[in-house]
Design an enzyme around this catalytic site. Structure first.
Site, mmCIF file in Angstrom:
data_model
loop_
_atom_site.group_PDB
_atom_site.id
_atom_site.type_symbol
_atom_site.label_atom_id
_atom_site.label_comp_id
_atom_site.label_asym_id
_atom_site.label_seq_id
_atom_site.Cartn_x
_atom_site.Cartn_y
_atom_site.Cartn_z
ATOM 1 N N SER A 158 38.992 32.910 37.290
ATOM 2 C CA SER A 158 38.393 34.170 37.721
ATOM 3 C C SER A 158 37.151 34.485 36.891
ATOM 4 O O SER A 158 36.173 33.744 36.930
ATOM 5 C CB SER A 158 39.437 35.286 37.661
ATOM 6 N N ASP A 233 42.686 35.208 48.866
ATOM 7 C CA ASP A 233 41.909 35.732 47.739
ATOM 8 C C ASP A 233 40.610 36.302 48.277
ATOM 9 O O ASP A 233 39.897 35.632 49.034
ATOM 10 C CB ASP A 233 41.623 34.595 46.742
ATOM 11 N N HIS A 263 44.882 35.389 44.570
ATOM 12 C CA HIS A 263 44.038 35.334 43.379
ATOM 13 C C HIS A 263 44.923 35.365 42.130
ATOM 14 O O HIS A 263 45.987 35.966 42.119
ATOM 15 C CB HIS A 263 43.087 36.535 43.367
#
Length: 291
Positions: A158, A233, A263
């Site tokens: 991320s 996501d 995610h």
């Protein structure tokens, strides 16, 4: 480019169950967003969700001394013999996260990938907005070259993946040595002004490409890349678009999409078999890359 699709009948039900668990967790009523953030940073990961650390690597907690600051890091080694080094960066929207949150991944990649993993606690916004975290990654890569040497990869999850991508752009544009590989797991690579962390991390004026790598004019000359995306996501398009541009600009790129999962699935390998599979996939990829 067309992704390699990884799917299993368990992924959807496991994701639904985890999302329900996360939605049922209590918040921090009555606190302003920054106070709630500070409490979130103190939370320890639940091993039922985050999984357990792989017992095989030797672990060493160190302090990396960089100009004007000291950063905590944890090193995972399978042997005292020289190994390729992977600098790994946790997620957390540039405002949270900690190396302790991702020990299933960092220890498992070290054990399965035949690499030494350096897991870094970089500086976080809002106390340290862009470019603090990016410069931490750049300078830690230099520290690794000086103190550990050998082949080097950089990667993360991320926001950590965004920092890895930005650091590679920075190294390319500064003419410095590039990592030999980058591993980007569901990265945030473009502007997302509706996200709560956006105003805490990004500069108020023009945002440079090292903060939003999808805005770079060219991605030519970047390291060979492993990109992981998640089918459920909101950042999936960032991963797919960046992988496509890397390929168009001549960068060897492998794009793997985990269907029907969420995610941050690498943060929850205790609950998500997709997370466990991804750790094995990253480890195998690094074994091949550095064989």
């Amino acid at each position: 480019m067309t992704p390699e699709l990884v799917d299993s009948p368990e992924y959807g039900p496991e994701t639904d169950a985890l999302l329900k668990v996360l939605a049922d967790q209590p918040g921090y009523p009555g606190l302003d967003p920054y106070q709630a953030l500070l409490l979130d940073r103190e939370d320890l990961p639940d091993p039922v969700l985050a999984g357990e650390r792989d017992p095989r690597p030797e672990i060493e907690d160190i302090v990396i001394e960089l100009p004007g600051r000291s950063l905590d890091a944890r090193i995972y080694r399978m042997s005292s013999a020289p190994r390729p080094v992977l600098l790994w960066l946790h997620g957390g929207s540039f405002i949270g996260g900690h190396l302790r949150d991702i020990e299933y991944a960092t220890s498992g990649i070290a054990a399965g990938g035949n690499v030494t993993v350096v897991s870094l606690n970089y500086r976080l916004a809002p106390e340290n907005p862009y470019p603090a975290g990016l410069l931490d990654v750049r300078d830690t890569l230099r520290w690794i070259r000086e103190h550990l040497g050998g082949e080097i990869a950089v990667g993360g999850q991320s926001a950590g993946a965004a920092l890895a991508a930005g650091a590679c752009l920075l190294a390319r544009d500064d003419g410095g040595p590039l990592p030999d590989r980058q591993v980007l797991c569901y990265p945030t690579l473009d502007l997302h002004p509706d996200a709560e962390w956006h105003e805490w991390y990004f500069p108020a004026d023009d945002v440079p490409a090292t903060a939003v790598p999808l805005r770079a004019d060219s991605l030519a000359g970047l390291p060979p890349t492993l990109m992981l995306a998640a089918g459920r996501d909101s950042l999936r398009d960032d991963a797919l678009a960046y992988a496509g541009r890397l390929e168009q600009d001549g960068v060897p790129t492998r794009l793997v999409e985990y269907e029907d999962t969420m995610h941050a699935f690498l943060n929850f390998p205790g609950a998500l078999s997709a997370g466990r599979h991804a750790v094995e996939l990253i480890a195998a990829d690094l074994r091949t890359a550095f064989s």
